[in-house]
Design a protein around this motif. Structure first.
Motif, mmCIF file in Angstrom:
data_model
loop_
_atom_site.group_PDB
_atom_site.id
_atom_site.type_symbol
_atom_site.label_atom_id
_atom_site.label_comp_id
_atom_site.label_asym_id
_atom_site.label_seq_id
_atom_site.Cartn_x
_atom_site.Cartn_y
_atom_site.Cartn_z
ATOM 1 N N MET A 1 0.846 -1.195 0.000
ATOM 2 C CA MET A 1 0.000 0.000 0.000
ATOM 3 C C MET A 1 0.882 1.246 0.000
ATOM 4 N N PRO A 2 0.468 2.259 -0.738
ATOM 5 C CA PRO A 2 1.240 3.505 -0.742
ATOM 6 C C PRO A 2 1.064 4.274 0.563
ATOM 7 N N LEU A 3 1.886 5.268 0.712
ATOM 8 C CA LEU A 3 1.801 6.140 1.881
ATOM 9 C C LEU A 3 0.449 6.843 1.893
ATOM 10 N N THR A 4 -0.163 6.889 3.072
ATOM 11 C CA THR A 4 -1.420 7.599 3.269
ATOM 12 C C THR A 4 -1.220 8.624 4.364
ATOM 13 N N ILE A 5 -1.714 9.825 4.140
ATOM 14 C CA ILE A 5 -1.767 10.832 5.201
ATOM 15 C C ILE A 5 -3.238 11.067 5.467
ATOM 16 N N ARG A 6 -3.635 10.795 6.700
ATOM 17 C CA ARG A 6 -5.059 10.806 7.054
ATOM 18 C C ARG A 6 -5.261 11.421 8.425
ATOM 19 N N PRO A 7 -6.494 11.832 8.728
ATOM 20 C CA PRO A 7 -6.787 12.335 10.077
ATOM 21 C C PRO A 7 -6.604 11.230 11.123
ATOM 22 N N ILE A 8 -6.265 11.653 12.312
ATOM 23 C CA ILE A 8 -6.070 10.724 13.430
ATOM 24 C C ILE A 8 -7.365 9.961 13.741
ATOM 25 N N GLN A 9 -7.207 8.709 14.190
ATOM 26 C CA GLN A 9 -8.315 7.853 14.602
ATOM 27 C C GLN A 9 -8.062 7.398 16.042
ATOM 28 N N PRO A 10 -9.114 6.991 16.764
ATOM 29 C CA PRO A 10 -8.919 6.545 18.151
ATOM 30 C C PRO A 10 -7.875 5.436 18.294
ATOM 31 N N SER A 11 -7.815 4.531 17.338
ATOM 32 C CA SER A 11 -6.869 3.411 17.430
ATOM 33 C C SER A 11 -5.414 3.848 17.256
ATOM 34 N N ASP A 12 -5.173 5.100 16.881
ATOM 35 C CA ASP A 12 -3.805 5.602 16.697
ATOM 36 C C ASP A 12 -3.152 6.019 18.012
ATOM 37 N N ASN A 13 -3.923 6.192 19.084
ATOM 38 C CA ASN A 13 -3.364 6.712 20.333
ATOM 39 C C ASN A 13 -2.137 5.948 20.808
ATOM 40 N N GLU A 14 -2.267 4.641 20.978
ATOM 41 C CA GLU A 14 -1.161 3.864 21.549
ATOM 42 C C GLU A 14 0.063 3.830 20.629
ATOM 43 N N TYR A 55 -5.087 16.829 13.441
ATOM 44 C CA TYR A 55 -3.880 16.015 13.532
ATOM 45 C C TYR A 55 -3.897 14.989 12.409
ATOM 46 N N PHE A 56 -2.737 14.829 11.771
ATOM 47 C CA PHE A 56 -2.607 13.926 10.642
ATOM 48 C C PHE A 56 -1.568 12.858 10.924
ATOM 49 N N VAL A 57 -1.850 11.666 10.424
ATOM 50 C CA VAL A 57 -1.002 10.501 10.625
ATOM 51 C C VAL A 57 -0.504 10.024 9.265
ATOM 52 N N ALA A 58 0.789 9.718 9.185
ATOM 53 C CA ALA A 58 1.363 9.088 7.995
ATOM 54 C C ALA A 58 1.396 7.590 8.249
ATOM 55 N N GLU A 59 0.799 6.832 7.330
ATOM 56 C CA GLU A 59 0.702 5.390 7.492
ATOM 57 C C GLU A 59 1.070 4.711 6.175
ATOM 58 N N GLU A 60 1.802 3.614 6.282
ATOM 59 C CA GLU A 60 2.166 2.833 5.099
ATOM 60 C C GLU A 60 2.096 1.365 5.459
ATOM 61 N N ASN A 61 1.363 0.614 4.662
ATOM 62 C CA ASN A 61 1.208 -0.827 4.902
ATOM 63 C C ASN A 61 0.756 -1.131 6.329
ATOM 64 N N GLY A 62 -0.148 -0.302 6.852
ATOM 65 C CA GLY A 62 -0.686 -0.524 8.187
ATOM 66 C C GLY A 62 0.207 -0.079 9.321
ATOM 67 N N THR A 63 1.378 0.482 9.013
ATOM 68 C CA THR A 63 2.310 0.933 10.040
ATOM 69 C C THR A 63 2.297 2.449 10.124
ATOM 70 N N ILE A 64 2.146 2.964 11.325
ATOM 71 C CA ILE A 64 2.189 4.409 11.536
ATOM 72 C C ILE A 64 3.645 4.853 11.528
#
Length: 160
Positions: A1-14, A55-64
């Protein structure tokens, strides 16, 4: 999966809190008066539900890989927001991902109506500081607002 920049989600906290604290240990800035000991670091999703924040999160292949946001820090003048919680994993650095996150945050700050963007940093994060300078942030001689991060000793401002 390509790099995704997306808004933060509750599951991103930890995973974000883990990543941020790892970066602080890596650069030996894991001390009081920083994001390292700030309790909001463990609840970023909730923090960024505040109106005027994003707040934005960079994620690639399911990894933050990192994150960055803007926040209406208490005590800042009207029209100012703070560029906050901007951290990248060691593996993600030097690939332009941080710049993408920062540019998304800057664009969102403009959309939210801010006129100035403030940030706090450390000399240990010299590569990040030079990226801020390239993006138009200028050093200022003192802290602004009430971030609670009294250990920071680099302060910068960008006109939007």
């Amino acid at each position: 999966m390509p790099l995704t920049i997306r808004p933060i989600q509750p599951s991103d906290n930890e995973p974000l809190a883990t990543l941020i604290r790892k970066v602080f240990r890596e650069f030996k800035i894991d001390k009081p008066g920083t994001v390292y000991t700030d309790p909001t670091t463990d609840a970023l999703y909730e923090l960024f539900q505040q109106p005027g924040s994003a707040y934005f999160v960079a994620e690639e292949n399911g990894t933050i890989l990192g994150g960055c946001g803007v926040y209406p820090t208490e005590g800042l003048p009207t029209g100012y927001a703070e560029l906050v919680k901007f951290y990248l994993s060691a593996e993600a650095r030097g690939k332009g991902i941080g710049n993408q996150l920062m540019q998304q945050s800057i664009a969102t700050a403009r959309e939210l109506g801010y006129k100035q963007l403030y940030l706090e940093s450390f000399p240990e994060l010299a590569k990040a500081v030079s990226m801020y300078e390239r993006a138009g942030f200028k050093p200022i001689p003192h802290a602004m607002g009430n971030s609670g991060h009294f250990a920071c000793n680099i302060w910068m401002l960008k006109e939007l």
